[in-house]
Design an enzyme around this catalytic site. Structure first.
Site, mmCIF file in Angstrom:
data_model
loop_
_atom_site.group_PDB
_atom_site.id
_atom_site.type_symbol
_atom_site.label_atom_id
_atom_site.label_comp_id
_atom_site.label_asym_id
_atom_site.label_seq_id
_atom_site.Cartn_x
_atom_site.Cartn_y
_atom_site.Cartn_z
ATOM 1 N N SER A 183 0.939 7.077 5.045
ATOM 2 C CA SER A 183 1.568 6.104 4.145
ATOM 3 C C SER A 183 2.629 6.690 3.218
ATOM 4 O O SER A 183 3.548 5.986 2.817
ATOM 5 C CB SER A 183 0.485 5.409 3.308
ATOM 6 N N GLU A 234 3.884 -5.271 -12.195
ATOM 7 C CA GLU A 234 3.025 -4.388 -12.976
ATOM 8 C C GLU A 234 2.767 -3.172 -12.113
ATOM 9 O O GLU A 234 2.856 -3.217 -10.886
ATOM 10 C CB GLU A 234 1.722 -5.087 -13.372
ATOM 11 N N LYS A 273 5.529 1.288 0.439
ATOM 12 C CA LYS A 273 5.583 0.181 -0.523
ATOM 13 C C LYS A 273 6.923 -0.548 -0.516
ATOM 14 O O LYS A 273 6.986 -1.738 -0.794
ATOM 15 C CB LYS A 273 5.268 0.682 -1.934
HETATM 16 C C1 LIG Z 1 0.150 2.886 -3.219
HETATM 17 C C2 LIG Z 1 -0.143 3.787 -2.112
HETATM 18 C C3 LIG Z 1 -1.274 3.605 -1.288
HETATM 19 C C4 LIG Z 1 -2.328 2.569 -1.555
HETATM 20 O O1 LIG Z 1 -1.903 1.246 -1.475
HETATM 21 P P1 LIG Z 1 -2.255 0.294 -0.252
HETATM 22 O O2 LIG Z 1 -1.843 -1.058 -0.728
HETATM 23 O O3 LIG Z 1 -3.721 0.412 0.006
HETATM 24 O O4 LIG Z 1 -1.469 0.758 0.907
HETATM 25 C C5 LIG Z 1 -1.446 4.455 -0.207
HETATM 26 N N1 LIG Z 1 -0.565 5.453 0.049
HETATM 27 C C6 LIG Z 1 0.515 5.657 -0.721
HETATM 28 C C7 LIG Z 1 1.438 6.774 -0.367
HETATM 29 C C8 LIG Z 1 0.772 4.843 -1.813
HETATM 30 O O5 LIG Z 1 1.849 5.066 -2.582
#
Ligand SMILES: *Cc1c(COP(=O)(O)O)cnc(C)c1O
Length: 391
Positions: free
Chosen positions: A375, A109, A87
Site C-alpha cells: 500500500s 480530517e 490514498k
Molecule cells: C492509510 C494507510 C493504510 C491504512 O488505510 P486503509 O484504508 O486500511 O488502506 C495502509 N497503508 C498505508 C501506506 C497508508 O498510508
C-alpha cells in the site's frame, strides 16, 4: 460486495448521522453513482490516474521473496503512486466528484496526516480551498505531514477538544460541513463513514484489483491469483485489492490487522479479534469497545492501522467468512519490513509490512500465485525504523 439501497453489507453499514447532516449525505447518496458513470467523469479520473498518480502501478514478481516462501509472490506497487501510497486514488476521485457537485471547498480530517496530505495534494491540483482538521496531539506527533499540507496550501486546523486526536478532528470536520453544506465537500479517506462513503471509496480504489486482473492475464494467461493479501486499517487498500475478486470464491482473500504488542496485551488494533458490533463514524460495524460501549483506544506501531474499527464491508466479509483475517504484531511487521528491504530493495510503509508479515502465517503450494498489495512506501516511517534499530 454490492451494497444495498440503504447502504448495508449484510448487517453492517448504513448511515447513522445527526439530522443536521442529512441533506449533505443525501445529496451525495443520490448522485454519486450517476456522476461516476458520466463520460466526462471517467475521462478525467482515468486521465489523472495515469498522468498525475502514475497508474497503472507495476505488478512486480518478487523473485527472492518467492524463493524464500516457495510460491510465486507478486507485489502490487501502490507505493509507487504519487505521494507514496494508495490514498491518492480516492482523493483524486472525490475531488472530481466535488467539482461535478458544484462544490468549491474541501474539508477533511486526518490522524497520522497521510489522508490530509493526499487531500491537500488534489486540492492544489484543482485550485480548491482546503481545510484539514487534525488533533493538536496528532499535529505534534506528525510534524512533517503538517508541513507538507501547509506547503501544498492547505489550512490545518488543530482540534483542541477531547483527547485532541482523530475522533475530535472528525467531530469538528462534521460540524464544519453542517454549517457549510452548499459549497463544501467532505473527503473521507477510507472505506468508513456513513453510506455512501464506504461504497464510493471502494469503487475509487477498485482500480487496484482491476489492474491486477489485467496484469496477471498478461503474465500468466488468466486473471486469478490464489491469494490476495492486504493490510487493513479502515480497509481502503484492501477493498481496492479485493474488489474484483470477491465473487471468485477460489481466490483466497486475506486481510491483515495490526496486533500491536499482541492481541491480548490491551495494546492492539486487531478489530476482528477484539471488536463487537456497534456504531462508529456514522456506520454500524465491528469496533473495539468496552462492555458499556465506550470506544477502546487502539494501538499499533503503524499510524495508518491505529484505528478502533474496520469498514462495514470488511466487517461483513469477515462475518460471512469470505475474507480471512490474520494479524501481525509490531515486531513481526518490523521484521517483515526489514526483510523486504534486504530481499527486494523495497522499504515498505510499516502498514504494508503487516501484509508482508502474513507470508509467515500461511502455507503455499509451489505453484501458488500470491499478490501482496504494497500500500505505501517507507520514507514516511524512517523515524520508526531508526527507533526500532534492529537492522
Ligand atoms: C492509510 C494507510 C493504510 C491504512 O488505510 P486503509 O484504508 O486500511 O488502506 C495502509 N497503508 C498505508 C501506506 C497508508 O498510508
Amino acid at each position: 460486495m454490492q451494497v444495498d439501497e440503504r447502504g448495508y453489507y449484510g448487517q453492517f453499514g448504513g448511515a447513522f448521522i445527526p439530522e443536521m447532516l442529512y441533506p449533505n449525505v443525501e445529496e451525495l447518496r443520490t448522485t454519486y453513482r450517476s456522476i461516476m458513470e458520466r463520460q466526462s467523469f471517467k475521462k478525467e479520473f482515468d486521465g489523472l490516474l495515469k498522468t498525475f498518480v502514475g497508474r497503472p502501478t507495476p505488478l512486480y514478481l518478487a523473485s527472492r521473496l518467492s524463493e524464500k516462501y516457495k510460491a510465486k509472490v507478486y507485489l502490487k506497487r501502490e507505493d509507487l503512486c504519487h505521494t507514496g501510497a494508495h490514498k491518492v486514488n480516492n482523493t483524486v476521485g472525490q475531488i472530481i466528484l466535488a467539482k461535478h457537485l458544484g462544490k468549491s471547498k474541501i474539508i477533511a480530517e486526518t490522524g497520522a496526516g497521510q489522508h490530509g496530505v493526499a487531500t491537500a495534494t488534489v486540492c492544489a491540483l484543482m485550485g480548491m480551498e482546503c481545510i484539514v482538521y487534525m488533533g493538536k496531539l496528532d499535529m505534534e506527533r506528525q510534524k512533517p505531514n503538517v508541513e507538507r499540507m501547509k506547503i501544498l496550501g492547505a489550512a490545518v486546523i488543530p482540534s483542541l477538544s477531547g483527547s485532541m486526536t482523530l475522533k475530535d478532528a472528525t467531530n469538528e470536520a462534521m460540524r464544519h460541513w453542517i454549517s457549510h453544506p452548499e459549497d463544501t465537500h467532505y473527503i473521507i479517506g477510507s472505506v468508513v463513514g456513513p453510506h455512501p462513503y464506504p461504497d464510493m471509496v471502494a469503487r475509487f480504489q477498485s482500480v487496484i484489483s482491476k489492474e491486477i486482473r489485467s496484469q496477471l492475464t498478461e503474465e500468466q494467461g488468466n486473471p486469478y491469483p490464489d491469494y490476495v493479501i492486504a493490510c487493513v486499517g479502515g480497509g481502503s487498500n484492501a477493498a481496492g485489492a479485493f474488489y474484483h475478486f470477491v465473487e471468485e470464491q477460489h481466490v483466497n482473500l486475506i486481510g491483515v490487522e495490526a496486533a500491536g504488542k499482541g492481541v491480548d496485551t490491551g495494546e492492539s488494533a486487531a478489530t476482528t479479534v477484539l471488536g463487537k458490533p456497534g456504531v462508529l463514524h456514522g456506520s454500524k460495524t465491528l469496533l473495539m469497545q468496552t462492555a458499556d460501549g465506550q470506544v477502546i483506544e487502539p494501538y499499533s506501531i503503524s499510524a495508518g492501522l491505529d484505528y478502533p474499527g474496520i469498514g462495514p464491508m470488511h466487517a461483513h466479509l469477515f462475518d460471512v467468512g469470505r475474507v480471512r483475517f490474520l494479524n501481525a504484531t509490531d515486531e513481526e511487521a518490523m521484521n517483515a519490513g526489514i526483510a523486504l528491504s534486504r530481499l527486494e530493495g523495497i522499504i515498505p510503509a510499516i502498514e504494508s509490512a503487516h501484509a508482508v508479515a502474513a507470508l509467515d502465517k500461511l502455507t503455499f503450494d509451489t505453484e501458488d500465485v500470491v499478490v501482496i498489495n504494497l500500500s505505501g512506501r517507507g520514507d514516511k516511517d524512517l523515524e520508526t525504523y531508526i527507533r526500532w534499530g534492529k537492522y
